[in-house]
Design an enzyme around this catalytic site. Structure first.
Site, PDB file in Angstrom:
ATOM      1  N   GLY A  54       0.788  -1.228   0.000  1.00 20.08           N
ATOM      2  CA  GLY A  54       0.000   0.000   0.000  1.00 20.08           C
ATOM      3  C   GLY A  54       0.822   1.282   0.000  1.00 20.08           C
ATOM      4  O   GLY A  54       0.373   2.327   0.484  1.00 20.08           O
ATOM      5  N   ASN A  63       1.566   3.058  -2.596  1.00 13.23           N
ATOM      6  CA  ASN A  63       0.854   4.012  -3.470  1.00 13.23           C
ATOM      7  C   ASN A  63      -0.376   4.582  -2.764  1.00 13.23           C
ATOM      8  O   ASN A  63      -0.723   5.752  -2.928  1.00 13.23           O
ATOM      9  CB  ASN A  63       0.451   3.345  -4.788  1.00 13.23           C
ATOM     10  CG  ASN A  63       1.607   3.326  -5.785  1.00 13.23           C
ATOM     11  OD1 ASN A  63       2.000   4.366  -6.301  1.00 13.23           O
ATOM     12  ND2 ASN A  63       2.186   2.180  -6.007  1.00 13.23           N
ATOM     13  N   MET A 111      -3.907  -6.961  -6.913  1.00 19.30           N
ATOM     14  CA  MET A 111      -3.418  -8.101  -7.694  1.00 19.30           C
ATOM     15  C   MET A 111      -4.523  -9.008  -8.217  1.00 19.30           C
ATOM     16  O   MET A 111      -4.286 -10.163  -8.539  1.00 19.30           O
ATOM     17  CB  MET A 111      -2.433  -8.919  -6.836  1.00 19.30           C
ATOM     18  CG  MET A 111      -1.261  -8.118  -6.319  1.00 19.30           C
ATOM     19  SD  MET A 111      -0.410  -7.188  -7.617  1.00 19.30           S
ATOM     20  CE  MET A 111       0.650  -8.448  -8.260  1.00 19.30           C
ATOM     21  N   LYS A 112      -5.762  -8.528  -8.261  1.00 20.10           N
ATOM     22  CA  LYS A 112      -6.848  -9.372  -8.786  1.00 20.10           C
ATOM     23  C   LYS A 112      -7.347  -8.787 -10.114  1.00 20.10           C
ATOM     24  O   LYS A 112      -7.199  -7.595 -10.350  1.00 20.10           O
ATOM     25  CB  LYS A 112      -8.006  -9.430  -7.778  1.00 20.10           C
ATOM     26  CG  LYS A 112      -7.627 -10.035  -6.429  1.00 20.10           C
ATOM     27  CD  LYS A 112      -7.254 -11.494  -6.559  1.00 20.10           C
ATOM     28  CE  LYS A 112      -6.784 -12.074  -5.238  1.00 20.10           C
ATOM     29  NZ  LYS A 112      -6.318 -13.486  -5.354  1.00 20.10           N
ATOM     30  N   ILE A 113      -7.971  -9.676 -10.915  1.00 22.53           N
ATOM     31  CA  ILE A 113      -8.493  -9.217 -12.210  1.00 22.53           C
ATOM     32  C   ILE A 113      -9.987  -8.927 -12.058  1.00 22.53           C
ATOM     33  O   ILE A 113     -10.729  -9.800 -11.596  1.00 22.53           O
ATOM     34  CB  ILE A 113      -8.306 -10.322 -13.289  1.00 22.53           C
ATOM     35  CG1 ILE A 113      -6.857 -10.832 -13.295  1.00 22.53           C
ATOM     36  CG2 ILE A 113      -8.771  -9.816 -14.652  1.00 22.53           C
ATOM     37  CD1 ILE A 113      -5.892 -10.151 -14.200  1.00 22.53           C
ATOM     38  N   LEU A 114     -10.414  -7.732 -12.387  1.00 12.55           N
ATOM     39  CA  LEU A 114     -11.832  -7.391 -12.295  1.00 12.55           C
ATOM     40  C   LEU A 114     -12.535  -7.841 -13.585  1.00 12.55           C
ATOM     41  O   LEU A 114     -11.943  -7.793 -14.663  1.00 12.55           O
ATOM     42  CB  LEU A 114     -11.994  -5.881 -12.107  1.00 12.55           C
ATOM     43  CG  LEU A 114     -11.406  -5.335 -10.794  1.00 12.55           C
ATOM     44  CD1 LEU A 114     -11.314  -3.821 -10.827  1.00 12.55           C
ATOM     45  CD2 LEU A 114     -12.216  -5.815  -9.591  1.00 12.55           C
ATOM     46  N   ASN A 138      -5.488   2.445 -12.960  1.00 11.08           N
ATOM     47  CA  ASN A 138      -4.514   1.515 -12.377  1.00 11.08           C
ATOM     48  C   ASN A 138      -3.110   2.031 -12.598  1.00 11.08           C
ATOM     49  O   ASN A 138      -2.849   2.782 -13.550  1.00 11.08           O
ATOM     50  CB  ASN A 138      -4.656   0.134 -13.040  1.00 11.08           C
ATOM     51  CG  ASN A 138      -3.654  -0.876 -12.486  1.00 11.08           C
ATOM     52  OD1 ASN A 138      -3.473  -0.987 -11.280  1.00 11.08           O
ATOM     53  ND2 ASN A 138      -2.968  -1.583 -13.378  1.00 11.08           N
ATOM     54  N   HIS A 152       0.712   0.648 -13.330  1.00 10.05           N
ATOM     55  CA  HIS A 152       1.417  -0.568 -13.738  1.00 10.05           C
ATOM     56  C   HIS A 152       2.907  -0.246 -13.852  1.00 10.05           C
ATOM     57  O   HIS A 152       3.278   0.770 -14.464  1.00 10.05           O
ATOM     58  CB  HIS A 152       0.864  -1.070 -15.082  1.00 10.05           C
ATOM     59  CG  HIS A 152       1.529  -2.317 -15.572  1.00 10.05           C
ATOM     60  ND1 HIS A 152       1.271  -3.551 -15.051  1.00 10.05           N
ATOM     61  CD2 HIS A 152       2.486  -2.490 -16.519  1.00 10.05           C
ATOM     62  CE1 HIS A 152       2.032  -4.452 -15.667  1.00 10.05           C
ATOM     63  NE2 HIS A 152       2.774  -3.830 -16.559  1.00 10.05           N
TER      64      HIS A 152
HETATM   65  C1  GRF Z   1       3.869  -1.440  -7.348  1.00 11.15           C
HETATM   66  O1  GRF Z   1       5.043  -1.684  -8.105  1.00 11.15           O
HETATM   67  C2  GRF Z   1       2.717  -1.238  -8.306  1.00 11.15           C
HETATM   68  O2  GRF Z   1       3.137  -0.712  -9.547  1.00 11.15           O
HETATM   69  C3  GRF Z   1       2.226  -2.603  -8.508  1.00 11.15           C
HETATM   70  O3  GRF Z   1       2.258  -3.149  -7.186  1.00 11.15           O
HETATM   71  C4  GRF Z   1       3.463  -2.694  -6.560  1.00 11.15           C
HETATM   72  C5  GRF Z   1       3.249  -2.463  -5.079  1.00 11.15           C
HETATM   73  O4  GRF Z   1       2.454  -1.346  -4.910  1.00 11.15           O
HETATM   74  N1  GRF Z   1       0.920  -2.629  -9.104  1.00 11.15           N
HETATM   75  P1  GRF Z   1       2.051  -0.812  -3.424  1.00 11.15           P
HETATM   76  O5  GRF Z   1       3.358  -0.592  -2.669  1.00 11.15           O
HETATM   77  O6  GRF Z   1       1.233  -1.915  -2.776  1.00 11.15           O
HETATM   78  O7  GRF Z   1       1.328   0.454  -3.663  1.00 11.15           O
END
Ligand code: GRF
Length: 189
Positions: free
Chosen positions: A17, A19, A92-95, A109, A111
């Site tokens: 988390g 971000n 990390m899941k696909i909607l 999102n 990436h």
């Molecule tokens: C990040 O590299 C993001 O780009 C990817 O998941 C990683 C971890 O993100 N989708 P966070 O620290 O959980 O925000």
């Protein structure tokens, strides 16, 4: 933006988390067009949940194994909370196509690659293995095709000879933290 009419936003996470933390900090600034009203996690042990609870942000954990049932529950809850924007951040899941369509495509999102290159997982490892000169990160709209929605903003990050996937990930993550708020400003300000 005064607090009264900020865009009610939900952040979806699965892990650390980092971000989310940066988006939350940004949401408290005067220039932010968003407020974070909800954090949804696919993992009850996600570190981002502890942060959210500390900041008294409403949190929900959903087990995405039963995706269709869960997605309908989430959509109902998002509507009840009048959420207008979903930010996926380390989610990390696909909607499903249905969920994305039902949420009027207002899902964005982050990436960790220069899309359209390196969609999917292990992006840093693949970029290094292919002797790429640059990698980076991309903020894009979520469409039914994985990591293929319209690009909103992206930033290049140079790959050094001595880089490992770990060192590159660390450097790109720092860029992600700055890029996500910039992408929201680009969309809504
Ligand atoms: C990040 O590299 C993001 O780009 C990817 O998941 C990683 C971890 O993100 N989708 P966070 O620290 O959980 O925000």
């Amino acid at each position: 933006m005064i607090g009264l009419n900020k865009i009610k936003t939900a952040v979806f996470i699965s892990g650390t988390g980092t971000n989310l933390k940066k988006l939350y900090k940004f949401s408290l600034t005067r220039i932010s067009p968003i407020e974070i009203d909800l954090v949804i996690s696919s993992d009850k042990n996600a570190k981002g949940l502890m942060f959210s609870k500390k900041k008294k942000i409403n949190t929900k954990v959903f087990n995405f194994k039963k995706r269709i049932i869960i997605e309908n529950k989430i959509l109902k809850y998002l509507n009840k909370k009048k959420i207008k924007l979903i930010c996926l951040a380390g989610f990390m899941k696909i909607l499903s196509r249905n969920f994305i369509r039902k949420f009027k495509g207002k899902i964005i999102n982050i990436h960790p690659s220069l899309l359209p290159k390196y969609k999917g997982l292990n992006t840093h490892q693949r970029a290094i293995k292919n002797n790429e000169k640059f990698s980076g990160c991309t903020i894009h709209f979520v469409s039914h095709k994985l990591d293929s929605g319209k690009i909103i903003l992206q930033k290049k990050v140079k790959i050094y000879k001595q880089d490992t996937p770990k060192s590159l990930a660390k450097r790109i993550l720092k860029v992600e933290h700055k890029l996500y708020p910039k992408a929201i400003i680009k969309l809504y300000c």
